[in-house]
Design an enzyme around this catalytic site. Sequence first.
Site, PDB file in Angstrom:
ATOM      1  N   LYS A  54       8.483   0.042   9.619  1.00  0.00           N
ATOM      2  CA  LYS A  54       7.316   0.943   9.571  1.00  0.00           C
ATOM      3  C   LYS A  54       6.632   0.964  10.935  1.00  0.00           C
ATOM      4  CE  LYS A  54       6.893   0.273   4.641  1.00  0.00           C
ATOM      5  NZ  LYS A  54       6.391  -0.513   3.532  1.00  0.00           N
ATOM      6  N   GLN A  98       1.869  -4.413   1.491  1.00  0.00           N
ATOM      7  CA  GLN A  98       3.315  -4.567   1.317  1.00  0.00           C
ATOM      8  C   GLN A  98       3.615  -5.341   0.036  1.00  0.00           C
ATOM      9  OE1 GLN A  98       5.591  -3.033   3.246  1.00  0.00           O
ATOM     10  NE2 GLN A  98       7.237  -3.824   1.965  1.00  0.00           N
ATOM     11  N   ASP A 121       0.676   4.841   0.057  1.00  0.00           N
ATOM     12  CA  ASP A 121       1.802   4.456  -0.787  1.00  0.00           C
ATOM     13  C   ASP A 121       1.826   5.281  -2.072  1.00  0.00           C
ATOM     14  OD1 ASP A 121       3.768   2.598  -0.159  1.00  0.00           O
ATOM     15  OD2 ASP A 121       2.382   0.906  -0.282  1.00  0.00           O
TER      16      ASP A 121
HETATM   17  N1  GUN Z   1       8.091  -2.862  -1.161  1.00  0.00           N
HETATM   18  C1  GUN Z   1       9.251  -2.187  -1.383  1.00  0.00           C
HETATM   19  N2  GUN Z   1       9.063  -0.860  -1.272  1.00  0.00           N
HETATM   20  C2  GUN Z   1       7.756  -0.680  -0.980  1.00  0.00           C
HETATM   21  C3  GUN Z   1       6.964   0.481  -0.734  1.00  0.00           C
HETATM   22  O1  GUN Z   1       7.409   1.635  -0.782  1.00  0.00           O
HETATM   23  N3  GUN Z   1       5.648   0.236  -0.444  1.00  0.00           N
HETATM   24  C4  GUN Z   1       5.129  -1.025  -0.407  1.00  0.00           C
HETATM   25  N4  GUN Z   1       3.833  -1.148  -0.137  1.00  0.00           N
HETATM   26  N5  GUN Z   1       5.835  -2.110  -0.636  1.00  0.00           N
HETATM   27  C5  GUN Z   1       7.143  -1.943  -0.909  1.00  0.00           C
END
Ligand code: GUN
Length: 288
Positions: A54, A98, A121
């Site tokens: 990211k 996350q 998200d």
């Molecule tokens: N962990 C796995 N996929 C994701 C996601 O799309 N967003 C977040 N925040 N955590 C994750």
Amino acid sequence: MLSKIIDGKKIAKNIIHNIKNKVHNIIKKGHRPPGLAVIWVGKNKSSQLYIQKKQIACNKVGYIFKTWHFQEGTDIFKIIKLIKILNKDKNYDGILIQLPLPKYIEANQIIESIHPKKDVDGFHPYNIGCLVQKIPKLRPCTPKGIITLLEKYNINLKGLNTTVIGASNIVGRPMALELLLSGCTTTITHRFTKNLKEHIKKSDLIVIGIGKPNFLHQKNIKNGTIIIDVGINTLPNEKKIVGDVDFYSVYPKVSYITPVPGGVGPMTVASLLENTLEAYEKKHQYED
Ligand code: GUN
């Protein structure tokens, strides 16, 4: 013959390129670029890797990007306190926590403390509720990325029989809502589903994300099925990652398929950048 492989890497690259141009124009006009705040707790190895991806993407397009890390055991209210500060911070349009979080933390409590307009998200109950009610706002990144892929390949979803295998909050549930919104007749299957094979056999499109390598075989699917593989698995003794689909066995029967890697994965990051830009643009609309 046209390739049956859906090239997520290429499409994500195009999206990121377009966002980079938009950010360039934003900065040229003298405005600050969009900003993303990422919070993570503990030391999950995969989470570190995802955050890194990211960060690389944010740097590429010119977003402000900052992470906050908490040790496992940190009081949940300390994390919520930071989120409340970030909710008001004018430098950040998006806040992302996350997942997965350590077991002692109630993820919903954290997610609900994020302002829905900064919930890039798309996991806040407000944003999920909007998706349920056919008025999508910020949409969960992986399902949104999958819909983008299907649109880019001009796949008409109206009336398709679709099966989503796996009912997680991150992928399965919002995926089913996205497919419903696109006019599919959608079934969500999960570990208690009794006749999974029957659902699979009658499906025009299958989305699978359960973390079980080679789970889906050619003998279970019908000819012409579209397969979207959300699985990311590392096989013991092998360095490469594989999806939930036995790719080479299903390939002759499918009309389209996403590879692993290079299919859905890059689209999750691209959708996150899109959502952050959307949050940024909406905020400026209100302020102007
Ligand atoms: N962990 C796995 N996929 C994701 C996601 O799309 N967003 C977040 N925040 N955590 C994750």
